[in-house]
Design an enzyme around this catalytic site. Structure first.
Site, short mmCIF file in Angstrom:
data_model
loop_
_atom_site.label_atom_id
_atom_site.label_comp_id
_atom_site.label_asym_id
_atom_site.label_seq_id
_atom_site.Cartn_x
_atom_site.Cartn_y
_atom_site.Cartn_z
N GLN A 35 -2.60 -8.86 -1.42
CA GLN A 35 -1.74 -8.74 -2.60
C GLN A 35 -1.81 -9.95 -3.52
O GLN A 35 -1.41 -9.89 -4.68
CB GLN A 35 -0.28 -8.53 -2.17
CG GLN A 35 -0.03 -7.19 -1.51
CD GLN A 35 -0.24 -6.01 -2.44
OE1 GLN A 35 -0.04 -6.13 -3.65
NE2 GLN A 35 -0.64 -4.88 -1.89
N CYS B 85 1.09 2.52 2.66
CA CYS B 85 0.67 2.83 4.03
C CYS B 85 1.78 3.46 4.85
O CYS B 85 1.54 4.04 5.90
CB CYS B 85 0.17 1.56 4.71
SG CYS B 85 -1.31 0.89 3.92
N GLY C 278 -9.40 -3.88 3.46
CA GLY C 278 -8.53 -4.95 3.89
C GLY C 278 -8.02 -4.78 5.31
O GLY C 278 -7.84 -5.76 6.04
N THR C 279 -7.80 -3.53 5.72
CA THR C 279 -7.31 -3.30 7.08
C THR C 279 -8.34 -3.72 8.11
O THR C 279 -8.01 -4.42 9.09
CB THR C 279 -6.93 -1.81 7.26
OG1 THR C 279 -5.77 -1.53 6.49
CG2 THR C 279 -6.66 -1.48 8.72
N THR D 63 -25.00 -0.97 8.51
CA THR D 63 -25.68 -1.16 7.24
C THR D 63 -24.66 -1.45 6.14
O THR D 63 -23.70 -0.68 5.95
CB THR D 63 -26.50 0.08 6.87
OG1 THR D 63 -27.46 0.32 7.89
CG2 THR D 63 -27.20 -0.10 5.53
N ASN E 173 3.59 -7.47 0.03
CA ASN E 173 3.36 -6.33 -0.85
C ASN E 173 4.65 -5.61 -1.23
O ASN E 173 4.72 -5.00 -2.30
CB ASN E 173 2.38 -5.34 -0.20
CG ASN E 173 2.95 -4.65 1.02
OD1 ASN E 173 3.61 -5.27 1.85
ND2 ASN E 173 2.68 -3.37 1.17
N HIS F 34 -9.85 -2.54 -3.56
CA HIS F 34 -9.18 -1.61 -4.46
C HIS F 34 -7.86 -2.13 -5.02
O HIS F 34 -7.27 -1.49 -5.88
CB HIS F 34 -9.00 -0.24 -3.78
CG HIS F 34 -7.90 -0.17 -2.77
ND1 HIS F 34 -6.66 0.35 -3.06
CD2 HIS F 34 -7.87 -0.53 -1.46
CE1 HIS F 34 -5.91 0.31 -1.96
NE2 HIS F 34 -6.62 -0.21 -0.99
#
Length: 381
Positions: A177, A323, A69-70, A233, A149, A197
């Site tokens: 979220q 985080c 996501g970052t 890839t 979040n 995740h």
């Protein structure tokens, strides 16, 4: 152990793991290779891209797979802003995830963009009027999260996107979220970002939905994969896992929300009644708050000591964004809401798993009440 920190991460779903396994073993090829093994991998990647697009109400070509996501937020914000000829003005809020705020700060510091922070209400809500006041003729991009979040507040992104588009600006929403809790179709945005995740896929996979007509300056240069928007890839196995987890989360979304919201409300009532002065952070219970989210400040107590006491009793929760874990600084989200620093450092957050029962959550509420009762802080320095 009862794990109530699902905003930080979730366990990998067996269905996602099973779907990924063939692409880690027999169908292991490079999807850019023009032979049987590579083409089989390419077919799996093509299918995963289409399945993600379907959940988002987008086109297959709009989906860019990333490492999380970052990276997805960095690509959407930097990529759109740097490719836009409109101007060098950005709009966001001080409530955003660091992936958004640090991307904006980079554009400001390195590329000379100006930034306006839209005013937020004490519950984290952003009104269309407040957004309108922050917009300028040269605003190129607005980036506002769909759901926060730390405090669980859900923003009315369709209404905000309409205001932004009327001024000519593009709109990105961080939906990390919100996935699995809110319908991600029909938001009216130009870009949307996800993290695997948070919804039962492995760590290390994310996705950006960026409307295909829009120019994007890539952050990663190389072989031109992902429609020349993100070279490297592709992680086919994890892309497939993300697609499966996202589909399952969407299929379960309405039933899960309807089941958990009243349990969350009862839990919130329990905690607020347990000690005078406990503060619910974020939006009031209802559609303006994520159904599985309850967050509090407990003035007079250390949030970390509360978490230690709960962990000793088998309940795992958090003090906010994973985080920012380990930082001595109070949450930037809570201080942006006007909560004093010393109160912000008393924060605790509970984000619920889909399978938690009313009885389990009531028992957690009882434990929380015991832990935060006056005179019970065994970990206070």
């Amino acid at each position: 152990m009862l794990y109530l920190d699902n905003a930080a991460t979730t366990p990998v779903r067996r269905e996602a793991l099973d779907a990924a396994w063939p692409y880690l073993t027999g169908t292991f090829g490079n999807p850019s290779s023009h032979h049987q093994v590579g083409e089989a991998a390419a077919a799996g990647l093509h299918d995963a891209r289409g399945r993600v697009a379907a959940v988002l109400g987008a086109r297959r070509s709009d989906i860019v797979f990333t490492a999380g996501g970052t990276e997805a937020a960095n690509l959407a914000i930097k990529g759109l802003a740097l490719a836009s000829p409109r101007g060098k003005h950005l709009v966001t809020s001080r409530l955003e995830h660091d992936a958004v705020l640090h991307s904006v700060e980079f554009l400001q510091r390195v590329h000379g963009f100006e930034v306006s922070f839209v005013e937020v209400l004490p519950d984290g809500t952003i009104t269309p009027e407040a957004l309108g006041a922050a917009l300028r003729e040269d605003t190129t991009l607005v980036s506002l999260g769909l759901a926060n979040n730390e405090i669980g507040t859900v923003h009315d992104i369709p209404a905000l996107a309409e205001i932004a588009h009327a001024s000519g600006a593009l709109v990105h929403t961080d939906a990390v979220q919100a996935a699995g809790w809110i319908d991600l179709r029909g938001l009216g945005v130009d870009a949307l970002t996800l993290s695997g995740h948070k919804i039962g896929a492995p760590k290390g996979i994310g996705a950006a939905m960026i409307r295909g007509r829009l120019p994007v300056e890539p952050l990663v240069h190389g072989g031109g994969q992902e429609n020349a928007r993100r070279s490297g890839t592709e992680n086919v196995a994890f892309a497939v896992a993300l697609a499966v987890a996202l589909e399952l989360s969407e299929a379960e979304r309405e039933e899960k929300a309807a089941r958990l919201a009243p349990r969350r409300d009862a839990f919130i009532e329990q905690v607020l009644a347990a000690r005078d002065g406990v503060l619910l952070t974020g939006a009031a219970p209802g559609p303006g708050r994520l159904p599985g989210h309850a967050s509090f400040c407990v003035p007079g107590r250390s949030g970390e000591s509360i978490l230690l006491d709960l962990a000793e009793r088998g309940v795992i929760a958090s003090s906010g964004s994973a985080c920012a874990a380990g930082s001595d600084e109070p949450s930037h989200v809570l201080t942006a809401l006007g909560i004093p620093r010393e109160v912000a450092q008393t924060a605790v957050r509970f984000t619920l798993p889909a399978g938690i029962t009313a009885e389990q959550l009531e028992a957690v509420g009882t434990l929380v009440g015991q832990v935060i009762a006056p005179g019970t802080d065994r970990h206070q320095p």
